[in-house]
Structure formats: structure tokens, C-alpha cells
Scaffold this active site. Sequence first.
Site, PDB file in Angstrom:
ATOM      1  N   SER A 182     -13.254  -3.099  -0.702  1.00 21.28           N
ATOM      2  CA  SER A 182     -13.376  -1.679  -0.365  1.00 21.28           C
ATOM      3  C   SER A 182     -14.443  -1.022  -1.237  1.00 21.28           C
ATOM      4  O   SER A 182     -15.561  -1.531  -1.335  1.00 21.28           O
ATOM      5  CB  SER A 182     -12.008  -1.007  -0.487  1.00 21.28           C
ATOM      6  OG  SER A 182     -12.001   0.243   0.154  1.00 21.28           O
ATOM      7  N   GLU A 242     -11.998  -2.811  11.831  1.00 22.90           N
ATOM      8  CA  GLU A 242     -12.071  -1.893  10.704  1.00 22.90           C
ATOM      9  C   GLU A 242     -13.216  -0.903  10.879  1.00 22.90           C
ATOM     10  O   GLU A 242     -14.289  -1.257  11.390  1.00 22.90           O
ATOM     11  CB  GLU A 242     -12.306  -2.654   9.398  1.00 22.90           C
ATOM     12  CG  GLU A 242     -11.108  -3.390   8.859  1.00 22.90           C
ATOM     13  CD  GLU A 242     -11.291  -3.741   7.395  1.00 22.90           C
ATOM     14  OE1 GLU A 242     -11.253  -2.811   6.566  1.00 22.90           O
ATOM     15  OE2 GLU A 242     -11.475  -4.932   7.090  1.00 22.90           O
ATOM     16  N   HIS A 266      -7.243  -3.216   6.603  1.00 21.02           N
ATOM     17  CA  HIS A 266      -8.160  -3.072   5.486  1.00 21.02           C
ATOM     18  C   HIS A 266      -7.688  -3.899   4.281  1.00 21.02           C
ATOM     19  O   HIS A 266      -6.547  -3.791   3.839  1.00 21.02           O
ATOM     20  CB  HIS A 266      -8.238  -1.591   5.119  1.00 21.02           C
ATOM     21  CG  HIS A 266      -9.226  -1.241   4.066  1.00 21.02           C
ATOM     22  ND1 HIS A 266     -10.575  -1.486   4.197  1.00 21.02           N
ATOM     23  CD2 HIS A 266      -9.069  -0.637   2.853  1.00 21.02           C
ATOM     24  CE1 HIS A 266     -11.202  -1.050   3.123  1.00 21.02           C
ATOM     25  NE2 HIS A 266     -10.313  -0.536   2.282  1.00 21.02           N
TER      26      HIS A 266
END
Length: 299
Positions: free
Chosen positions: A145, A240, A270
Amino acid sequence: MARSEALNRAEKMYLDGFPDPETATVEDLRAAYDNLFLQFTLPSSTEVSERELGGVPVRVIRADGASADKVLVWCHGGGNIMGSAHGFQDLGNSFSAASGVTTVMVDFRKAPENPFPAANDDAVAAIRAAVAQYGAENVAVGGDSAGGGLTLSALAQLRDRDETQPAAAVFVSALLDLTANGGGSMNEFNGIDIAVSQGSIGNITAAYLQGADPADPIGSPLFAELHDLPPALFLVGSKEVLRDDARRAAAKIVEAGGLATVSEYDDMCHVWPLFAQILPEGRDAAEEIGAFVAKGLTH
């Protein structure tokens, strides 16, 4: 194809794991984020210690049988606001067990107390120190991320300073463009992706950048030059919001003469390797990452 019960369970953990963002404090959100993943306990054989690397606190996680002389330096997710090396220790253990090397989880400074570029500076310092201590051939780096953005930015900055690059780089569901204007998957899955949206990227961007340009290549490495970087592996879920960040970054690396591949996992949430203890695809992703790291650190 029907969605698996394990994936439904993982997504429910995400959705149930947070207090109301309208009323929760930053500390509430941080505690909830850590507790979400601390539900997954480490094996008793895993060795965990804390120290500093380049002046940055790190959590060193070595699975049973893993080498202490080869490391994967990892920047965790959480939007540069949440997340911690402690909270992400199970992910570190999964990577250590799969790769046979030690995971070094970086506890970089968080916003809003420490705005841009504090987290980026810490990523650079930790990776630089790891290369100096272990030797570049014994260091892989990675991040998930927003931590993936920190990692890619750090590699570009180290290259620009003519410093030695590590041997390999891995990115999982990486947030690489803080402008959130990439179109494609950003628009297609906005409101469908349960963890990330244009709105949430805007919120974390405001908290971290605090007025800095979201297109600054230090914060958004998709706008950096991506030549002369280590071989890179990008993993991302097929639905995503951040899918196209991975595709665009890998394409830029390849166009600049480097090596990069994208591995897309069908319908995954995610940073799904965080759920490796309950999600088969999470274990598969950890094994793919482990094999890539092990190959990159073989000499």
C-alpha cells in the site's frame, strides 16, 4: 465463479475492524488497525527483536530456519498514518518463512505529527543502512500500500544520489500516485474496493502532504524516473483501485530498460497476504514473494 468463504471472511474482518471514521481519533484508528492484524499470532519458533537501522526503529522478524545474514526490508501500509512494525509482524513472518531470509519491518514516522517527507526520509535511511550493513546482494526491499510508495520512492532517490541499490524489490497493492487521477482501475473500482477509494487516498494525502504537491515524485513515485532500479515484482488484486498503479509502474520500469513483472490475483482484497493464515491466496502470494526474494538474493 463464486467467491470463497475465506475471502468473504477476510473482507468482513476489514469492514468490522474499524471504528466510525467520523468520530474516531487518529489513535483510535491506529489501535484498531494494529489489533486487526494482531489477531494472527506468530509461531513460537519465530524470533522477534527491536533495534534501529539508519536511526529508524525496526522490528526484526526471523522465521524458524531463516538466514540472519540476508534481509527483506519492508515498509508497511496504513497511508503513512496508521500501521506499525508490530501490527504487521505476521506479514513479516509470512515473508520470512517463505523466502528463508529475515524480514526487517520499518517503523517509519507517521503523519499527521510527522508530515511529508518524514516517512520517505525514514525509508531511505533504513534501506541505505541495510545495504551498508548486509551488502547490496543480501538485501531485498518491499512495501505494501502506501509503504510500497515509500519503497519505490526510496529506490529512485538512492539512485539519483548514486548510491548502491538492493538486489530486488517487491510491491503489494502499492499506492504510487497520491493524485488519485490515474483513471482506469481508480475509476472502475471506486466504491467497489472495500479498502481504498479516491476519497480515502485524498484523506491520507491531506494528512501526510499537508499542502505539498501530490504529484511530487518523492510522494508519488509514478512521476519519478524509474530507470536503473532493481528487478521488481508487483502483486495486486484484479479489482483493486490501485491495480493500474502497479501496471503503470511496471511498464515505466520496463520501458526504461529494467525488469518488472505484475502478478494479478483474481478478485483479491487490498494487501490480501495480510490474511495468509486464513486465505489460501494470501499464502500463495507470500510464497510467490518468497521465491522472488530468494532468487534475487542468490549469488
